[in-house]
Design a protein around this motif. Structure first.
Motif, PDB file in Angstrom:
ATOM      1  N   ASN A  92       0.816  -1.215   0.000  1.00 56.17           N
ATOM      2  CA  ASN A  92       0.000   0.000   0.000  1.00 56.17           C
ATOM      3  C   ASN A  92       0.853   1.271   0.000  1.00 56.17           C
ATOM      4  N   VAL A  93       2.132   1.113   0.237  1.00 55.13           N
ATOM      5  CA  VAL A  93       3.072   2.236   0.188  1.00 55.13           C
ATOM      6  C   VAL A  93       3.748   2.222  -1.187  1.00 55.13           C
ATOM      7  N   VAL A  94       3.616   3.311  -1.920  1.00 55.33           N
ATOM      8  CA  VAL A  94       4.201   3.380  -3.259  1.00 55.33           C
ATOM      9  C   VAL A  94       5.644   3.874  -3.150  1.00 55.33           C
ATOM     10  N   LYS A  95       6.558   3.111  -3.732  1.00 55.18           N
ATOM     11  CA  LYS A  95       7.961   3.461  -3.735  1.00 55.18           C
ATOM     12  C   LYS A  95       8.368   4.025  -5.095  1.00 55.18           C
ATOM     13  N   LEU A  96       9.488   4.742  -5.137  1.00 56.17           N
ATOM     14  CA  LEU A  96      10.000   5.229  -6.410  1.00 56.17           C
ATOM     15  C   LEU A  96      11.512   5.296  -6.368  1.00 56.17           C
ATOM     16  N   VAL A  97      12.102   5.281  -7.539  1.00 55.36           N
ATOM     17  CA  VAL A  97      13.535   5.518  -7.685  1.00 55.36           C
ATOM     18  C   VAL A  97      13.719   6.688  -8.643  1.00 55.36           C
ATOM     19  N   CYS A  98      14.776   7.470  -8.378  1.00 52.73           N
ATOM     20  CA  CYS A  98      15.005   8.697  -9.147  1.00 52.73           C
ATOM     21  C   CYS A  98      16.385   8.680  -9.785  1.00 52.73           C
ATOM     22  N   SER A  99      16.530   9.435 -10.846  1.00 55.52           N
ATOM     23  CA  SER A  99      17.829   9.649 -11.465  1.00 55.52           C
ATOM     24  C   SER A  99      18.598  10.697 -10.664  1.00 55.52           C
ATOM     25  N   SER A 100      19.878  10.858 -10.983  1.00 58.12           N
ATOM     26  CA  SER A 100      20.684  11.873 -10.304  1.00 58.12           C
ATOM     27  C   SER A 100      20.234  13.284 -10.668  1.00 58.12           C
ATOM     28  N   GLN A 101      19.417  13.409 -11.714  1.00 58.62           N
ATOM     29  CA  GLN A 101      18.877  14.717 -12.113  1.00 58.62           C
ATOM     30  C   GLN A 101      17.534  15.035 -11.447  1.00 58.62           C
ATOM     31  N   GLY A 102      17.096  14.162 -10.523  1.00 61.38           N
ATOM     32  CA  GLY A 102      15.841  14.418  -9.831  1.00 61.38           C
ATOM     33  C   GLY A 102      14.619  14.105 -10.659  1.00 61.38           C
ATOM     34  N   ARG A 103      14.729  13.120 -11.543  1.00 60.07           N
ATOM     35  CA  ARG A 103      13.593  12.683 -12.351  1.00 60.07           C
ATOM     36  C   ARG A 103      13.200  11.260 -11.945  1.00 60.07           C
ATOM     37  N   ALA A 104      11.910  10.989 -11.930  1.00 57.23           N
ATOM     38  CA  ALA A 104      11.439   9.650 -11.586  1.00 57.23           C
ATOM     39  C   ALA A 104      11.846   8.647 -12.654  1.00 57.23           C
ATOM     40  N   MET A 105      12.343   7.501 -12.213  1.00 56.38           N
ATOM     41  CA  MET A 105      12.668   6.409 -13.126  1.00 56.38           C
ATOM     42  C   MET A 105      11.583   5.336 -13.102  1.00 56.38           C
ATOM     43  N   TYR A 106      11.008   5.077 -11.925  1.00 49.88           N
ATOM     44  CA  TYR A 106       9.925   4.102 -11.817  1.00 49.88           C
ATOM     45  C   TYR A 106       9.230   4.256 -10.475  1.00 49.88           C
ATOM     46  N   PHE A 107       7.950   3.907 -10.462  1.00 50.14           N
ATOM     47  CA  PHE A 107       7.135   3.835  -9.249  1.00 50.14           C
ATOM     48  C   PHE A 107       6.642   2.396  -9.119  1.00 50.14           C
ATOM     49  N   SER A 108       6.552   1.897  -7.899  1.00 45.90           N
ATOM     50  CA  SER A 108       6.074   0.529  -7.716  1.00 45.90           C
ATOM     51  C   SER A 108       5.518   0.320  -6.317  1.00 45.90           C
ATOM     52  N   ARG A 109       4.623  -0.660  -6.220  1.00 46.64           N
ATOM     53  CA  ARG A 109       4.145  -1.098  -4.908  1.00 46.64           C
ATOM     54  C   ARG A 109       5.095  -2.131  -4.299  1.00 46.64           C
ATOM     55  N   ALA A 110       5.987  -2.664  -5.118  1.00 46.39           N
ATOM     56  CA  ALA A 110       6.974  -3.629  -4.653  1.00 46.39           C
ATOM     57  C   ALA A 110       8.134  -2.894  -3.979  1.00 46.39           C
ATOM     58  N   PRO A 111       8.944  -3.601  -3.165  1.00 41.24           N
ATOM     59  CA  PRO A 111      10.135  -2.980  -2.588  1.00 41.24           C
ATOM     60  C   PRO A 111      11.072  -2.494  -3.694  1.00 41.24           C
ATOM     61  N   LEU A 112      11.496  -1.262  -3.580  1.00 45.64           N
ATOM     62  CA  LEU A 112      12.268  -0.646  -4.660  1.00 45.64           C
ATOM     63  C   LEU A 112      13.195   0.409  -4.060  1.00 45.64           C
ATOM     64  N   PRO A 113      14.520   0.364  -4.353  1.00 47.13           N
ATOM     65  CA  PRO A 113      15.239  -0.680  -5.082  1.00 47.13           C
ATOM     66  C   PRO A 113      15.444  -1.923  -4.218  1.00 47.13           C
ATOM     67  N   TRP A 114      15.814  -3.025  -4.867  1.00 43.19           N
ATOM     68  CA  TRP A 114      16.035  -4.273  -4.140  1.00 43.19           C
ATOM     69  C   TRP A 114      17.513  -4.372  -3.773  1.00 43.19           C
ATOM     70  N   ALA A 115      17.789  -4.244  -2.473  1.00 46.45           N
ATOM     71  CA  ALA A 115      19.171  -4.347  -1.986  1.00 46.45           C
ATOM     72  C   ALA A 115      19.532  -5.829  -1.894  1.00 46.45           C
ATOM     73  N   ARG A 116      20.047  -6.362  -2.977  1.00 47.81           N
ATOM     74  CA  ARG A 116      20.185  -7.812  -3.118  1.00 47.81           C
ATOM     75  C   ARG A 116      20.948  -8.470  -1.967  1.00 47.81           C
ATOM     76  N   ASP A 117      22.168  -8.017  -1.720  1.00 47.25           N
ATOM     77  CA  ASP A 117      23.012  -8.678  -0.731  1.00 47.25           C
ATOM     78  C   ASP A 117      22.478  -8.482   0.683  1.00 47.25           C
ATOM     79  N   ALA A 118      22.041  -7.267   0.981  1.00 45.91           N
ATOM     80  CA  ALA A 118      21.542  -6.975   2.326  1.00 45.91           C
ATOM     81  C   ALA A 118      20.274  -7.758   2.628  1.00 45.91           C
ATOM     82  N   PHE A 119      19.345  -7.812   1.661  1.00 47.44           N
ATOM     83  CA  PHE A 119      18.077  -8.494   1.909  1.00 47.44           C
ATOM     84  C   PHE A 119      18.224 -10.012   1.876  1.00 47.44           C
ATOM     85  N   ALA A 120      19.300 -10.517   1.321  1.00 49.44           N
ATOM     86  CA  ALA A 120      19.556 -11.957   1.379  1.00 49.44           C
ATOM     87  C   ALA A 120      19.867 -12.394   2.809  1.00 49.44           C
TER      88      ALA A 120
END
Length: 255
Positions: free
Chosen positions: A144-172
């Protein structure tokens, strides 16, 4: 302090909410929710505040409160589509900054409303929105919480209801704690558009990702338009979606 541009606040208010019937007219501290939202917009310094609705009962409540009301069709797919009709009715010039303040945000901070207008004014993107850092792992994994990732220029790259970004090693190793130095952001559902782009938006076909995630802003990205993102200067309290939310709002007013 940056100069705040002139901006209009348009508030989409649909009467037929499934989770909270008649939501815009539900009382909070003896005041209809939609009236509280409109007051927040006025406090932010909007040059005009318009409620875009599909129900005469909302028109009647706002009739004597100094807020313009635009009657719109009842079959719009999103609040942005509803505001596109509103912009056409009023004939706002194409460069006019229009802030979409949701009708269930009675405690939206005035500073946040101004910030999204400023974000659009200082960027050549046709649309802007706000975000805030996520500091709790439960929030990151909540659909129910919408996540997003941004470029270094402050532009949205994607929005998702899934965990974003996925910290692969840490979340393992551990999903109960958020790793440091990873920019986890929660989207705040307030938007600013140029009035001309609202008309373009209404003409864009709905897109697969928009429908899969049930996130209208993905329609903009999928069609190749940029969205500017800025951090909110003040927290946005949760919106009102359920009876429990109403009870929490009443308790908050009483503190």
């Amino acid at each position: 302090m940056p100069t705040i541009p002139h901006f209009i606040v348009a508030i989409p208010a649909r009467y037929g909410s499934t989770r909270l019937p008649g939501k815009p007219l539900r009382m909070i501290g003896g005041v209809p929710m939609i009236v509280r939202v409109a007051k927040r917009a006025l406090q932010a310094g909007a040059t005009q505040v318009v409620v875009a609705t599909d129900d005469e009962r909302i028109v009647d409540v706002l009739a004597e409160r100094g807020v313009d009301v635009c009657m719109t069709h009842s079959d719009h797919a999103s609040g942005s589509d509803r505001l596109a009709e509103c912009a056409a009715v009023y004939g706002w010039p194409p460069d006019t900054i229009v802030v979409n303040l949701q009708g269930d945000e009675p405690f939206a901070p005035a500073a946040g409303i101004r910030e999204v207008a400023h974000a659009l004014a200082e960027d050549n993107a046709p649309m802007a929105t706000l975000a805030t850092p996520i500091v709790d792992a439960h929030e990151l994994f909540d659909p129910n919480v919408v996540k997003l990732v941004c470029s270094s220029q402050g532009r949205a790259m994607y929005f998702s209801r899934a965990p974003l970004p996925w910290a692969r090693d840490a979340f393992a190793l551990d999903r109960d704690q958020l790793p440091e130095a990873v920019p986890f952001l929660r989207h705040i559902g307030i938007y600013a558009y140029r009035a001309g782009f609202l008309q373009q938006y209404a003409g864009l076909a709905r897109t697969p990702l928009e429908q899969a995630e049930s996130l209208e802003q993905l329609r903009v990205l999928e069609h190749g338009y940029p969205i500017a993102v800025r951090l909110t200067p003040e927290p946005f309290p949760p919106g009102i979606d359920t009876e429990a939310d109403l009870q929490r709002a009443e308790a908050w007013l009483g503190t």
